[in-house]
Scaffold this motif. Structure first.
Motif, PDB file in Angstrom:
ATOM      1  N   PRO A 114       0.998  -1.135   0.084  1.00  0.00           N
ATOM      2  CA  PRO A 114      -0.006   0.148  -0.056  1.00  0.00           C
ATOM      3  C   PRO A 114       0.914   1.173   0.005  1.00  0.00           C
ATOM      4  O   PRO A 114       1.986   1.247   0.470  1.00  0.00           O
ATOM      5  CB  PRO A 114      -0.629  -0.039   1.214  1.00  0.00           C
ATOM      6  N   ALA A 115       0.152   2.351  -0.339  1.00  0.00           N
ATOM      7  CA  ALA A 115       1.045   3.721  -0.373  1.00  0.00           C
ATOM      8  C   ALA A 115       1.609   4.046   1.042  1.00  0.00           C
ATOM      9  O   ALA A 115       0.952   3.858   1.902  1.00  0.00           O
ATOM     10  CB  ALA A 115       0.096   4.645  -1.095  1.00  0.00           C
ATOM     11  N   GLN A 116       2.689   4.649   1.044  1.00  0.00           N
ATOM     12  CA  GLN A 116       3.008   4.960   2.223  1.00  0.00           C
ATOM     13  C   GLN A 116       2.426   6.314   2.784  1.00  0.00           C
ATOM     14  O   GLN A 116       1.599   7.040   1.888  1.00  0.00           O
ATOM     15  CB  GLN A 116       4.513   5.521   1.868  1.00  0.00           C
ATOM     16  N   GLY A 117       2.138   6.271   4.323  1.00  0.00           N
ATOM     17  CA  GLY A 117       1.430   7.259   4.790  1.00  0.00           C
ATOM     18  C   GLY A 117       0.402   6.708   5.649  1.00  0.00           C
ATOM     19  O   GLY A 117       1.077   6.014   6.829  1.00  0.00           O
ATOM     20  N   GLY A 118      -0.745   7.047   5.815  1.00  0.00           N
ATOM     21  CA  GLY A 118      -1.886   6.995   6.911  1.00  0.00           C
ATOM     22  C   GLY A 118      -2.004   5.241   7.301  1.00  0.00           C
ATOM     23  O   GLY A 118      -2.021   5.227   8.460  1.00  0.00           O
ATOM     24  N   ALA A 119      -1.802   4.245   6.449  1.00  0.00           N
ATOM     25  CA  ALA A 119      -1.929   3.118   6.858  1.00  0.00           C
ATOM     26  C   ALA A 119      -0.676   2.370   7.870  1.00  0.00           C
ATOM     27  O   ALA A 119      -0.885   1.532   8.519  1.00  0.00           O
ATOM     28  CB  ALA A 119      -1.973   2.144   5.450  1.00  0.00           C
ATOM     29  N   GLN A 120       0.371   2.896   7.705  1.00  0.00           N
ATOM     30  CA  GLN A 120       1.440   2.499   8.284  1.00  0.00           C
ATOM     31  C   GLN A 120       1.642   2.905   9.940  1.00  0.00           C
ATOM     32  O   GLN A 120       2.606   2.426  10.495  1.00  0.00           O
ATOM     33  CB  GLN A 120       2.724   2.688   7.561  1.00  0.00           C
ATOM     34  N   GLY A 121       1.091   4.008  10.229  1.00  0.00           N
ATOM     35  CA  GLY A 121       1.384   4.648  11.585  1.00  0.00           C
ATOM     36  C   GLY A 121       2.394   5.833  11.550  1.00  0.00           C
ATOM     37  O   GLY A 121       3.306   5.540  10.845  1.00  0.00           O
ATOM     38  N   SER A 126       4.967   8.327  13.606  1.00  0.00           N
ATOM     39  CA  SER A 126       6.152   8.310  14.526  1.00  0.00           C
ATOM     40  C   SER A 126       5.799   8.384  15.947  1.00  0.00           C
ATOM     41  O   SER A 126       4.961   8.746  16.164  1.00  0.00           O
ATOM     42  CB  SER A 126       7.067   9.452  14.188  1.00  0.00           C
ATOM     43  N   PRO A 127       6.752   7.582  16.807  1.00  0.00           N
ATOM     44  CA  PRO A 127       6.224   7.349  18.189  1.00  0.00           C
ATOM     45  C   PRO A 127       6.529   8.698  18.978  1.00  0.00           C
ATOM     46  O   PRO A 127       5.781   8.864  19.797  1.00  0.00           O
ATOM     47  CB  PRO A 127       7.372   6.211  18.661  1.00  0.00           C
ATOM     48  N   MET A 128       7.161   9.678  18.447  1.00  0.00           N
ATOM     49  CA  MET A 128       7.319  10.779  19.237  1.00  0.00           C
ATOM     50  C   MET A 128       6.111  11.716  19.025  1.00  0.00           C
ATOM     51  O   MET A 128       5.576  12.357  19.945  1.00  0.00           O
ATOM     52  CB  MET A 128       8.412  11.781  18.264  1.00  0.00           C
ATOM     53  N   ILE A 129       5.302  11.586  17.886  1.00  0.00           N
ATOM     54  CA  ILE A 129       4.017  12.303  17.807  1.00  0.00           C
ATOM     55  C   ILE A 129       2.980  11.648  18.651  1.00  0.00           C
ATOM     56  O   ILE A 129       2.391  12.398  19.343  1.00  0.00           O
ATOM     57  CB  ILE A 129       3.548  12.335  16.101  1.00  0.00           C
TER      58      ILE A 129
END
Length: 115
Positions: free
Chosen positions: A11-18, A20-23
Motif C-alpha cells: 500500500p501507499a506510504q502514509g496513513g496506513a503504516q502509523g 512516529s512514536p514521538m508524535i
C-alpha cells in the motif's frame, strides 16, 4: 506501473503504516496537560480556598452547612467541631468540614450588593 509492481510495493506510504512514536508521545502529553488545566487544577484551587475559608472562621460568622442549614457560629471547639445557633436557643454541633463555602459566600455578598 503495472499490477505486479503495485502488488510488490504494498500500500501507499502514509496513513496506513502509523506515525512516529514521538508524535504519539506528544499527543498523549498534550491530552494530560489539557486534563490538568481544565479538571485537576481548578479542583485543587477550589479545595484550597475551601480549607482557607474554614480555617478563618470566627465566632459570629453566618454560615450555611452542606445540608442547607443556616446559622451563626456560636463557639469553635478544639476537636474540629463548631457549635452553631440556628435560632435563638437552638444550637447544633457540627464538623468544620460540613460548612459550605459557596452558599456562605453568596449569602454574605447579597447584603453588600444592596447597599
Amino acid at each position: 506501473m503495472n499490477i505486479m509492481n503495485i502488488l510488490l510495493m504494498g500500500p501507499a506510504q502514509g496513513g496506513a503504516q502509523g506515525g512516529s512514536p514521538m508524535i504519539s508521545i506528544l499527543f498523549f502529553g498534550g491530552m494530560i496537560l489539557i486534563m490538568w488545566l481544565f479538571m485537576i487544577r481548578p479542583q485543587t484551587k477550589k479545595a484550597k480556598q475551601q480549607k482557607q475559608f474554614i480555617d478563618n472562621l470566627r465566632e459570629g460568622d453566618k454560615i450555611v452547612t452542606i445540608a442547607g442549614i443556616h446559622g451563626k457560629v456560636k463557639k469553635i471547639n478544639d476537636n474540629n467541631t463548631l457549635v452553631i445557633e440556628v435560632s435563638p436557643g437552638t444550637s447544633f454541633t457540627i464538623e468544620r468540614s460540613a460548612i459550605s463555602m459557596e452558599y456562605t459566600s453568596a449569602q454574605q455578598q447579597k447584603p453588600a450588593e444592596t447597599k
